[in-house]
Design an enzyme around this catalytic site. Structure first.
Site, PDB file in Angstrom:
ATOM      1  N   ARG B   6       0.822  -1.214   0.000  1.00 25.50           N
ATOM      2  CA  ARG B   6       0.000   0.000   0.000  1.00 25.50           C
ATOM      3  C   ARG B   6       0.856   1.264   0.000  1.00 25.50           C
ATOM      4  O   ARG B   6       0.479   2.269  -0.597  1.00 25.50           O
ATOM      5  CB  ARG B   6      -1.002   0.000   1.163  1.00 25.50           C
ATOM      6  CG  ARG B   6      -0.385  -0.145   2.530  1.00 25.50           C
ATOM      7  CD  ARG B   6      -1.486  -0.152   3.585  1.00 25.50           C
ATOM      8  NE  ARG B   6      -0.933  -0.305   4.910  1.00 25.50           N
ATOM      9  CZ  ARG B   6      -1.471   0.197   6.003  1.00 25.50           C
ATOM     10  NH1 ARG B   6      -2.585   0.898   5.926  1.00 25.50           N
ATOM     11  NH2 ARG B   6      -0.918   0.002   7.170  1.00 25.50           N
ATOM     12  N   SER B  33      -5.479   4.511   5.350  1.00 20.89           N
ATOM     13  CA  SER B  33      -5.278   3.068   5.194  1.00 20.89           C
ATOM     14  C   SER B  33      -4.886   2.712   3.772  1.00 20.89           C
ATOM     15  O   SER B  33      -3.978   1.927   3.541  1.00 20.89           O
ATOM     16  CB  SER B  33      -6.570   2.315   5.551  1.00 20.89           C
ATOM     17  OG  SER B  33      -7.051   2.716   6.812  1.00 20.89           O
ATOM     18  N   GLU B  54     -19.211   4.857  -0.319  1.00 23.39           N
ATOM     19  CA  GLU B  54     -18.444   4.236  -1.403  1.00 23.39           C
ATOM     20  C   GLU B  54     -19.166   4.313  -2.736  1.00 23.39           C
ATOM     21  O   GLU B  54     -18.542   4.505  -3.791  1.00 23.39           O
ATOM     22  CB  GLU B  54     -18.142   2.769  -1.058  1.00 23.39           C
ATOM     23  CG  GLU B  54     -17.238   2.574   0.160  1.00 23.39           C
ATOM     24  CD  GLU B  54     -17.980   2.661   1.490  1.00 23.39           C
ATOM     25  OE1 GLU B  54     -19.235   2.719   1.476  1.00 23.39           O
ATOM     26  OE2 GLU B  54     -17.320   2.666   2.547  1.00 23.39           O
ATOM     27  N   PHE B  79     -15.583  -3.347   0.380  1.00 17.33           N
ATOM     28  CA  PHE B  79     -16.644  -2.345   0.219  1.00 17.33           C
ATOM     29  C   PHE B  79     -16.687  -1.822  -1.210  1.00 17.33           C
ATOM     30  O   PHE B  79     -17.719  -1.341  -1.671  1.00 17.33           O
ATOM     31  CB  PHE B  79     -16.443  -1.226   1.242  1.00 17.33           C
ATOM     32  CG  PHE B  79     -16.229  -1.772   2.630  1.00 17.33           C
ATOM     33  CD1 PHE B  79     -17.032  -2.811   3.095  1.00 17.33           C
ATOM     34  CD2 PHE B  79     -15.208  -1.314   3.440  1.00 17.33           C
ATOM     35  CE1 PHE B  79     -16.826  -3.363   4.352  1.00 17.33           C
ATOM     36  CE2 PHE B  79     -14.995  -1.865   4.694  1.00 17.33           C
ATOM     37  CZ  PHE B  79     -15.797  -2.885   5.158  1.00 17.33           C
ATOM     38  N   ASP B 113      -9.246  -7.641  11.375  1.00 19.72           N
ATOM     39  CA  ASP B 113     -10.609  -7.107  11.304  1.00 19.72           C
ATOM     40  C   ASP B 113     -11.654  -8.185  11.013  1.00 19.72           C
ATOM     41  O   ASP B 113     -12.849  -7.955  11.160  1.00 19.72           O
ATOM     42  CB  ASP B 113     -10.692  -5.986  10.265  1.00 19.72           C
ATOM     43  CG  ASP B 113     -10.245  -4.649  10.846  1.00 19.72           C
ATOM     44  OD1 ASP B 113     -10.354  -4.489  12.080  1.00 19.72           O
ATOM     45  OD2 ASP B 113      -9.783  -3.787  10.086  1.00 19.72           O
ATOM     46  N   ARG B 163      -2.857  -5.323   1.889  1.00 27.53           N
ATOM     47  CA  ARG B 163      -2.398  -4.453   2.961  1.00 27.53           C
ATOM     48  C   ARG B 163      -0.986  -4.857   3.403  1.00 27.53           C
ATOM     49  O   ARG B 163      -0.253  -4.075   4.002  1.00 27.53           O
ATOM     50  CB  ARG B 163      -3.350  -4.589   4.155  1.00 27.53           C
ATOM     51  CG  ARG B 163      -3.005  -3.707   5.333  1.00 27.53           C
ATOM     52  CD  ARG B 163      -3.899  -4.024   6.520  1.00 27.53           C
ATOM     53  NE  ARG B 163      -3.746  -3.037   7.576  1.00 27.53           N
ATOM     54  CZ  ARG B 163      -2.758  -3.006   8.459  1.00 27.53           C
ATOM     55  NH1 ARG B 163      -1.832  -3.945   8.413  1.00 27.53           N
ATOM     56  NH2 ARG B 163      -2.697  -2.075   9.365  1.00 27.53           N
TER      57      ARG B 163
END
Lengths: 276, 310
Positions: B6, B33, B54, B79, B113, B163
């Site tokens: 990222r 993020s 979004e 998302f 998460d 990530r």
């Protein structure tokens, strides 16, 4: 500036002719949406034949005004308008919704000259309109973006996401016109999902709200001028309209959202349109 | 040496923004993020944070593209697909608009998460979405190169980004070519076809197989659509067996794409390494990869089995 008498007369004649063309067309192809096409006729013709800076010649220029039909199911009336503008041959209208034809059931930007954006799934138009308005601002163009939405359409969540964004980014070149005909597919808006105080809702989201009679050309014209002149953020015109306007047995009836027209109904409709 | 995918993406965005004033960046309140904030800090006039919305981000991007801009939209891949899926399909895909869709935290890389934030079906969605090019980056160097290539490609692109901090595979002289698979290790007994962070696992599996006397070719398919059918066919002909590896459900992803391609050109035994149609859970990333069958050892096992089916 109030609309001139000549223009008013010209548009009145066009609206009458367009309603007739629409009924002829939808009767012939036995598919398509008459109710919502008839409620936004005045809105479309006023924009395309008076208010918007858009012609066959400037269709690809960055500085043109943009139109997005959020309620994409009113495509037939949009197509009649675009054909009259000369963006494509009028003969194409006869092939609406047919295989191998240019005119799709809902507006398609890839196939139809003059369609700025493909729409159909409700609520997406105003969202794209925000991006378009912001893009034009970045390019220092003073062109406007107009988005026509249905009052059933604004039940979609994305409409309110877009409403927040337009307000945050102060998109004073974005004008939404609510074709507020009070009727959605399954029934009246009051029955299916009441929208409450529309003015208060949009004002709470930071929009300048203007009331208008959506079938009164002068009223609509004044409202559009006011919206263009408002510089502090986005404007929405709450245009009171009648679904199926101009044909008594269609007016205010949800079944005419997308019902094919029978022979008897066609003949009755034509009689009414002739005596207007 | 490990480097964050990222961070590399954020650097690429910024460089693109400096080079090209047509690039605009949108984010849905996760710019810290996704690292799109790297662009936003230096070029705030072309950075638009739309809040937790979004769908509107994707819709606005369509509008930007309609005025000639090259928008990059950013949020978690989960998302992106599920919240922004309608405008991505109806406006961007159908309209063939020049929007770059960057799905951050793809796979299980947002490991702690949990399953709601994992994305194991995005490749399936974007593969099936007409007009989209689908790219998945294996390391930081490739992520950067792929991001730039996406900007130069005229049309909608999905960039699948992890990530994770992952080992660097490519040198700084690396050149990325959209649509071309890359042979990273030669071999004759079987071909390991991997994408994303599973490329590293395939390289590890190559070493493990070597210890067993098995010569495994390793191919990185970074462009899942359009897929490099010529290279896959060549590998199938020359090695006679294929193992695919992806951080995605076994349905609809790389395994499906490779199987579909080879079914037409050169049907050979194929084994698909991926998550076996289950939701995962919270936990340490490497432990999750291991628990859900995405370790080098899983590729090794499947390679040994698939060779026997030749």
């Amino acid at each position: 500036m109030t609309i001139s008498k000549e223009k008013l007369n010209e548009l009145t004649v066009i609206n009458k002719r367009f309603r007739r063309t629409l009924i002829d067309l939808l009767y012939k192809i036995q598919t398509g949406h008459p109710g919502g096409s008839l409620s936004c006729t005045e809105i479309l013709t006023l924009l395309y034949f008076e208010k918007m800076n858009i012609t066959k010649e400037n269709l690809n220029s960055m500085g043109r005004d943009r139109f997005i039909l959020g309620k994409g199911h009113a495509a037939p009336m949009l197509y009649i308008t675009l054909a009259e503008k000369g963006f494509f041959p009028k003969e194409e209208l006869q092939n609406l919704r047919q295989i191998n034809a240019m005119l799709q059931g809902h507006p398609c930007s890839k196939t139809t000259p003059g369609v700025e954006l493909s729409t159909g799934p409700l609520g997406l138009g105003i969202s794209a309109g925000c991006g378009m308005a912001q893009g034009l601002k970045l390019r220092n163009e003073d062109s406007m973006v107009y988005v026509v939405m249905g009052d059933g359409e604004i039940q979609e969540g994305i409409v309110w996401e877009a409403a927040m964004a337009a307000s945050k980014f102060k998109l004073n070149n974005l004008v939404a016109i609510l074709d507020n005909n009070g009727v959605q597919l399954d029934g009246t808006v009051e029955e299916i999902m009441p929208m409450g105080d529309i003015r208060a809702k949009w004002e709470a989201f930071g929009w300048h709200v203007i009331e208008a009679d959506g079938h009164d050309i002068s009223s609509l014209s004044d409202a559009i001028d006011e919206a263009k002149g408002y510089k502090d953020g986005p404007s929405i015109i709450n245009a009171k309209t009648v679904k199926g306007k101009g044909i008594s047995f269609m007016e205010g009836k949800n079944i005419w959202h997308g019902k094919p027209i029978s022979k008897d109904e066609y003949e009755a409709a034509i009689k009414e349109l002739e005596v207007i | 040496m490990k480097k964050s995918i990222r961070d590399a993406y954020g650097e690429a965005l910024l460089e693109l923004g400096r080079e090209n004033s047509e690039v605009v960046v949108l984010d849905a309140d996760v710019s810290g993020s996704t690292k799109s904030i790297t662009f936003g800090k230096e070029i705030p006039e072309r950075f638009f944070n739309v809040g937790v919305a979004e769908a509107n981000m994707a819709g606005m991007a369509a509008g930007f593209a309609a005025t000639g801009y090259i928008p990059f939209i950013n949020t978690f891949a989960a998302f992106m697909v599920l919240r922004a899926g309608d405008p991505i399909r109806s406006l961007i895909g159908y309209g063939k608009l020049n929007v770059k869709v960057a799905g951050a935290y793809a796979g299980m890389s947002d490991s702690y998460d949990g399953a709601t934030h994992h994305t194991l079906m995005d490749i399936a969605f974007f593969r099936a979405l007409q007009n989209f090019t689908v790219v998945s980056a294996a390391d930081a160097v490739q992520a950067k190169a792929a991001t730039k290539a996406a900007a130069f490609h005229n049309g909608p692109v999905y960039l699948r980004l992890s990530r994770a901090e992952v080992p660097v595979i490519y040198g700084e002289d690396y050149t990325f070519e959209l649509g071309k698979g890359e042979v990273l290790r030669e071999g004759n007994d079987v071909t390991l076809v991997a994408t994303g962070v599973m490329v590293q696992k395939a390289l590890e599996a190559h070493e493990l197989l070597k210890e067993k006397g098995i010569s495994a070719r390793v191919v990185n398919i970074h462009t899942i659509k359009p897929i490099d059918k010529d290279l896959l066919t060549k590998c199938a002909k020359e090695t006679g067996a294929i193992v695919t590896a992806e951080e995605h459900n076994i349905y609809g992803g790389l395994g499906g794409a490779v199987s579909e391609a080879l079914a037409e050109s050169c049907p050979v035994p194929i084994a698909i390494v991926g998550v076996k149609d289950v939701f995962a859970e919270s936990g340490d990333y490497e432990q999750l990869l291991e628990k859900y069958g995405l370790a080098a050892k899983n590729i090794l096992d499947e390679a040994c089995k698939v060779i026997k089916r030749k």
